[in-house]
Write a protein that holds these residues in place. Sequence first.
Motif, PDB file in Angstrom:
ATOM      1  N   ILE A 146     -56.626 -49.441  32.809  1.00  0.00           N
ATOM      2  CA  ILE A 146     -57.332 -48.452  31.994  1.00  0.00           C
ATOM      3  C   ILE A 146     -57.383 -47.132  32.754  1.00  0.00           C
ATOM      4  CG2 ILE A 146     -59.519 -47.892  30.851  1.00  0.00           C
ATOM      5  CD1 ILE A 146     -60.031 -50.919  30.683  1.00  0.00           C
ATOM      6  N   LEU A 147     -57.137 -46.028  32.053  1.00  0.00           N
ATOM      7  CA  LEU A 147     -57.030 -44.727  32.707  1.00  0.00           C
ATOM      8  C   LEU A 147     -58.287 -44.380  33.504  1.00  0.00           C
ATOM      9  CD1 LEU A 147     -55.315 -42.242  33.230  1.00  0.00           C
ATOM     10  CD2 LEU A 147     -56.195 -41.240  31.112  1.00  0.00           C
ATOM     11  N   ASP A 148     -59.466 -44.663  32.969  1.00  0.00           N
ATOM     12  CA  ASP A 148     -60.701 -44.351  33.702  1.00  0.00           C
ATOM     13  C   ASP A 148     -60.779 -45.114  35.019  1.00  0.00           C
ATOM     14  OD1 ASP A 148     -61.577 -42.536  31.889  1.00  0.00           O
ATOM     15  OD2 ASP A 148     -62.982 -43.872  30.861  1.00  0.00           O
ATOM     16  N   GLU A 149     -60.286 -46.363  35.038  1.00  0.00           N
ATOM     17  CA  GLU A 149     -60.285 -47.146  36.276  1.00  0.00           C
ATOM     18  C   GLU A 149     -59.255 -46.577  37.259  1.00  0.00           C
ATOM     19  OE1 GLU A 149     -59.343 -51.044  34.922  1.00  0.00           O
ATOM     20  OE2 GLU A 149     -61.405 -51.522  34.319  1.00  0.00           O
TER      21      GLU A 149
ATOM     22  N   THR B 185     -47.019 -51.210  37.859  1.00  0.00           N
ATOM     23  CA  THR B 185     -48.158 -52.060  38.208  1.00  0.00           C
ATOM     24  C   THR B 185     -48.966 -51.352  39.276  1.00  0.00           C
ATOM     25  OG1 THR B 185     -46.865 -54.055  37.765  1.00  0.00           O
ATOM     26  CG2 THR B 185     -48.876 -54.322  39.077  1.00  0.00           C
ATOM     27  N   ARG B 186     -50.272 -51.262  39.045  1.00  0.00           N
ATOM     28  CA  ARG B 186     -51.174 -50.647  40.013  1.00  0.00           C
ATOM     29  C   ARG B 186     -52.195 -51.704  40.445  1.00  0.00           C
ATOM     30  NH1 ARG B 186     -50.825 -47.647  35.407  1.00  0.00           N
ATOM     31  NH2 ARG B 186     -49.728 -45.637  35.514  1.00  0.00           N
ATOM     32  N   ASN B 187     -52.112 -52.147  41.676  1.00  0.00           N
ATOM     33  CA  ASN B 187     -53.027 -53.159  42.203  1.00  0.00           C
ATOM     34  C   ASN B 187     -53.937 -52.541  43.258  1.00  0.00           C
ATOM     35  OD1 ASN B 187     -52.036 -55.343  40.685  1.00  0.00           O
ATOM     36  ND2 ASN B 187     -50.379 -55.697  42.155  1.00  0.00           N
ATOM     37  N   TRP B 188     -55.258 -52.729  43.070  1.00  0.00           N
ATOM     38  CA  TRP B 188     -56.232 -52.252  44.055  1.00  0.00           C
ATOM     39  C   TRP B 188     -56.778 -53.439  44.830  1.00  0.00           C
ATOM     40  CZ3 TRP B 188     -61.760 -52.994  44.035  1.00  0.00           C
ATOM     41  CH2 TRP B 188     -62.416 -52.286  45.061  1.00  0.00           C
TER      42      TRP B 188
ATOM     43  N   THR C 257     -43.495 -34.967  37.826  1.00  0.00           N
ATOM     44  CA  THR C 257     -43.488 -35.863  36.661  1.00  0.00           C
ATOM     45  C   THR C 257     -43.714 -37.309  37.099  1.00  0.00           C
ATOM     46  OG1 THR C 257     -41.980 -34.374  35.492  1.00  0.00           O
ATOM     47  CG2 THR C 257     -42.138 -36.631  34.682  1.00  0.00           C
ATOM     48  N   LEU C 258     -43.065 -37.706  38.183  1.00  0.00           N
ATOM     49  CA  LEU C 258     -43.220 -39.070  38.692  1.00  0.00           C
ATOM     50  C   LEU C 258     -44.659 -39.323  39.138  1.00  0.00           C
ATOM     51  CD1 LEU C 258     -42.099 -41.803  39.465  1.00  0.00           C
ATOM     52  CD2 LEU C 258     -41.216 -40.806  41.584  1.00  0.00           C
ATOM     53  N   LEU C 259     -45.273 -38.360  39.825  1.00  0.00           N
ATOM     54  CA  LEU C 259     -46.667 -38.527  40.247  1.00  0.00           C
ATOM     55  C   LEU C 259     -47.594 -38.655  39.042  1.00  0.00           C
ATOM     56  CD1 LEU C 259     -47.299 -36.238  43.345  1.00  0.00           C
ATOM     57  CD2 LEU C 259     -46.496 -38.590  43.232  1.00  0.00           C
ATOM     58  N   ASN C 260     -47.329 -37.888  38.003  1.00  0.00           N
ATOM     59  CA  ASN C 260     -48.155 -37.988  36.792  1.00  0.00           C
ATOM     60  C   ASN C 260     -47.983 -39.333  36.106  1.00  0.00           C
ATOM     61  OD1 ASN C 260     -49.771 -35.455  35.896  1.00  0.00           O
ATOM     62  ND2 ASN C 260     -47.890 -34.622  36.780  1.00  0.00           N
ATOM     63  N   GLY C 261     -46.813 -39.944  36.268  1.00  0.00           N
ATOM     64  CA  GLY C 261     -46.614 -41.293  35.754  1.00  0.00           C
ATOM     65  C   GLY C 261     -47.403 -42.315  36.552  1.00  0.00           C
ATOM     66  N   ILE C 262     -47.413 -42.167  37.878  1.00  0.00           N
ATOM     67  CA  ILE C 262     -48.198 -43.069  38.727  1.00  0.00           C
ATOM     68  C   ILE C 262     -49.681 -42.943  38.404  1.00  0.00           C
ATOM     69  CG2 ILE C 262     -48.917 -43.508  41.115  1.00  0.00           C
ATOM     70  CD1 ILE C 262     -46.063 -42.756  41.975  1.00  0.00           C
ATOM     71  N   LEU C 263     -50.134 -41.727  38.143  1.00  0.00           N
ATOM     72  CA  LEU C 263     -51.538 -41.489  37.832  1.00  0.00           C
ATOM     73  C   LEU C 263     -51.923 -42.007  36.448  1.00  0.00           C
ATOM     74  CD1 LEU C 263     -54.084 -40.170  39.044  1.00  0.00           C
ATOM     75  CD2 LEU C 263     -53.378 -38.024  37.985  1.00  0.00           C
ATOM     76  N   GLY C 264     -50.933 -42.187  35.576  1.00  0.00           N
ATOM     77  CA  GLY C 264     -51.223 -42.662  34.228  1.00  0.00           C
ATOM     78  C   GLY C 264     -51.307 -41.565  33.197  1.00  0.00           C
ATOM     79  N   PHE C 265     -51.038 -40.333  33.597  1.00  0.00           N
ATOM     80  CA  PHE C 265     -51.092 -39.218  32.653  1.00  0.00           C
ATOM     81  C   PHE C 265     -49.844 -39.141  31.782  1.00  0.00           C
ATOM     82  CE2 PHE C 265     -54.286 -36.329  35.101  1.00  0.00           C
ATOM     83  CZ  PHE C 265     -55.268 -37.273  34.867  1.00  0.00           C
ATOM     84  N   LEU C 266     -48.732 -39.708  32.263  1.00  0.00           N
ATOM     85  CA  LEU C 266     -47.502 -39.765  31.484  1.00  0.00           C
ATOM     86  C   LEU C 266     -47.072 -41.226  31.368  1.00  0.00           C
ATOM     87  CD1 LEU C 266     -45.480 -36.771  32.999  1.00  0.00           C
ATOM     88  CD2 LEU C 266     -46.603 -36.857  30.765  1.00  0.00           C
TER      89      LEU C 266
END
Length: 497
Positions: free
Chosen positions: A344-347, A328-331, A310-319
């Motif tokens: 944005i999910l696609d990004e 916060t997701r910084n690339w 569940t936590l991984l799906n949150g990091i991915l943006g699916f949850l």
Amino acid sequence: MPKLIEIQDLSFTYHTENKEEITALDHIGFTLNQGEHVAIIGENGAGKSTFLQIMRGEIYPSPKNGGKIYWYENGKASDSPLSAREICAIISPKEQDYYARQDWKVNCLEIVLAACSNDYILYREPDTEEILQAVEIAKQLGAEYLLYTPINKLSQGQLRIMLIARALMKKSPVILLDEPLNGLDGETQKLFWNTLEKLAASKLAHKPTIVLTTHLFPLPPYIKRCYEMKQGRLTAIDNDNPSELMKIAEQYQPIPLRHIEKNQDQAMEIILENASIYLEHAEIVKHVNWHIKPKEQWTLIGHNGSGKSTLLNGILGFLPIAHGGTITRNWYQNIQSPPVPLTILDEIKKKIRFVSDSLQIHYTFNDTVFNIIFAGFDGNIGVYREKTSEEEQKIQELIYQLNLGHLTNRPFRSLSTGQARKVLLARAIIGDPALLLLDEPFSGLDPRNKQEIKEFLEYKIAETSLQSILVSHLESDYLSCSTHFGTLFKGEFSLIE
């Protein structure tokens, strides 16, 4: 001893989309007698799962020169697959796939009780004795706490435990176990082995005969006969001869890891602050504060049902992260460049990729291996454009690195567990992501396939500065390049110093 299943000169072939004929089982002779528990060992892709599916009557021998199979009920032979399904219960990836894809609002007790009438879900009122039996079986597996949990809220490991309970509840003369320990943490594995040993030693009138496929040693002590499946052929092993069994076991030992130095390239930063995730109004991940800095390699440890997936799906943006918390997701294009926030999910999907046993379950698209990997460039399921010559070359290189060349034109659903996992890993890697989320990525893999993928991941991490978050409950799964460790217990995150 009375016969339960008799197989004569069995062969099974199938055809790829390119009309290529593949032999999965090759002229097998086999007899299963009551009380003679059997282990079938072999690498991923050897034909073990196909063999159990035929024993269960789910697929049929090749119509031309495919041999014969008979099932025995009360001493009478039948060649009907209906007889197979009556006397055999099975725990397999296919059965788990079926339950994982449903959205039934039923609890685990109902699923276990439904086995009494050979149904998937319960259609009648159970009697008190049946309920008590179901509770006792769950207690033996250490899983009575799951009985009133809806099945759509189970982790993969918890679902496997309930399917084990369901198979024991059915009281079938034969239980077929296809790699049954995959996805179970060490404590649950011990409970399961102990339950099977008690079952094998009991004097119950309905005591089942066990057929177990595995690539793990040592074998359980109740195993009476052992076979090796290799390239579709079945060979008997003298499991009373330690030297012969040791020689076979050595073939399945992991290959030593190489140490590879890391270099510098793109990077990812994840910041979770007071992050909670809910599933159907239940708080699964609870107020997590976690800072994943650029270049860090993480291993997340936790038992089945602790909230890791569940936590991984949150990091991915699916949850979504619940109100009051943030992610916060910084690339970073490189370590010196300014951060680029991904919102944005696609990004997010271009820079963060996901590999898991559950992804394999839900991946129903049946294109060829080559096209599934190609779709990874865009993060799509399915092919919607022409590939470039540069992309084709990268795919061929990746196929070579993962030893998938002989499978290039095979349809995905025809692959073994290990082969399919490699393909989905290749699909995740091909788009050059910055962060790879690995959710129990080695579940279901034999030691050589497991070590091959681990070594490949180590190489990619060193070569491209790919970051990873590996989720597992087995120490043998940890990547040697891990720099940080955390644990998740009942949804709460803690740093391991």
